[in-house]
Write an enzyme that holds these catalytic residues in place. Sequence first.
Site, PDB file in Angstrom:
ATOM      1  N   LEU A  40     -16.237  16.444  -6.833  1.00  0.00           N
ATOM      2  CA  LEU A  40     -16.813  16.886  -8.099  1.00  0.00           C
ATOM      3  C   LEU A  40     -17.738  15.824  -8.684  1.00  0.00           C
ATOM      4  O   LEU A  40     -17.769  14.687  -8.222  1.00  0.00           O
ATOM      5  CB  LEU A  40     -15.681  17.231  -9.068  1.00  0.00           C
ATOM      6  CG  LEU A  40     -14.714  18.300  -8.521  1.00  0.00           C
ATOM      7  CD1 LEU A  40     -13.454  18.381  -9.376  1.00  0.00           C
ATOM      8  CD2 LEU A  40     -15.399  19.660  -8.449  1.00  0.00           C
ATOM      9  N   THR A  45     -16.485  10.436  -7.008  1.00  0.00           N
ATOM     10  CA  THR A  45     -16.629   9.069  -7.525  1.00  0.00           C
ATOM     11  C   THR A  45     -16.373   9.127  -9.028  1.00  0.00           C
ATOM     12  O   THR A  45     -17.254   9.474  -9.810  1.00  0.00           O
ATOM     13  CB  THR A  45     -18.031   8.512  -7.226  1.00  0.00           C
ATOM     14  OG1 THR A  45     -18.248   8.512  -5.818  1.00  0.00           O
ATOM     15  CG2 THR A  45     -18.157   7.081  -7.739  1.00  0.00           C
ATOM     16  N   LYS A  51     -15.112   1.881  -4.528  1.00  0.00           N
ATOM     17  CA  LYS A  51     -16.304   2.724  -4.460  1.00  0.00           C
ATOM     18  C   LYS A  51     -17.238   2.440  -5.629  1.00  0.00           C
ATOM     19  O   LYS A  51     -18.466   2.404  -5.481  1.00  0.00           O
ATOM     20  CB  LYS A  51     -15.906   4.201  -4.449  1.00  0.00           C
ATOM     21  CG  LYS A  51     -17.091   5.174  -4.471  1.00  0.00           C
ATOM     22  CD  LYS A  51     -17.974   5.026  -3.245  1.00  0.00           C
ATOM     23  CE  LYS A  51     -19.276   5.806  -3.358  1.00  0.00           C
ATOM     24  NZ  LYS A  51     -19.086   7.247  -3.532  1.00  0.00           N
TER      25      LYS A  51
END
Length: 269
Positions: A65, A93, A163
Amino acid sequence: MEQIAFLGLGHMGAPMARRLLAAGHPLTVWNRTAAKAEPLVAEGAVLAASPADAVRDADVVVTMLADPAALDAVADEIVPALRPGARWIEMSTVGPDAVRELAARLGAGATLVDAPVMGSTDRAATGELGILAGGDTAGVEHVLARLGTVTRTGSLGTAAALKLVINASVIGAVALVAETLRLADALGVDGDTARAALANGPIGGAVARTFADGVHFATALAMKDLVLATKTTELPALEAVLADYRRAADDPALAQADISRAAARIRNP
């Protein structure tokens, strides 16, 4: 094979879902804009009318998403509908706080893995993504392997954190390349010569990404990542980078375009 529900069929989600479908997994899909699911439905996926309907019979749930708000809205619908023992692979993320809040909502009824990805649409299509995985991946390793190479990062939330670190470095480096080329232009240095010299230097990878074709990382999503990063701690350089991207994204078309287009605007404001 496990019944998989895949929610979020944007530039990254659609090719990832297609990889799972091609591997033979029974696949139910959902996307806020249902029309984006039509190619997958034509290939054999089942389109769900709502997030809850998508996950009701799923052994494994995958979410890809746009941001924490989108994840929170989807979670509102699917948490009550999850089967006991379901495994949820959260690949967006969204930062570690959103992952940990989601885990708290799930409790012991389902297992959550945070598994954001490195790579763009080209690698998503070929199953060559770099996947950062935090938490207990037992039972979903074979699903992740369909999508790319897995690097274990530790406890739940560590993958989401790493990330964010990686994306901040890439997004910042692309803006730096754009600004150094603006400096070259101002000094009368030939643009191609400056680009070649930078490409052969320490930031060569960032130069390649600045001029990449055939990939898509929307400027709006890049700005979302920088907002998450700069909320975490004091990051003056990245705050300046965020301001650069925001100026570029004043053009709505650029906001949804790849960051390489924003870099061109940063170079020539």
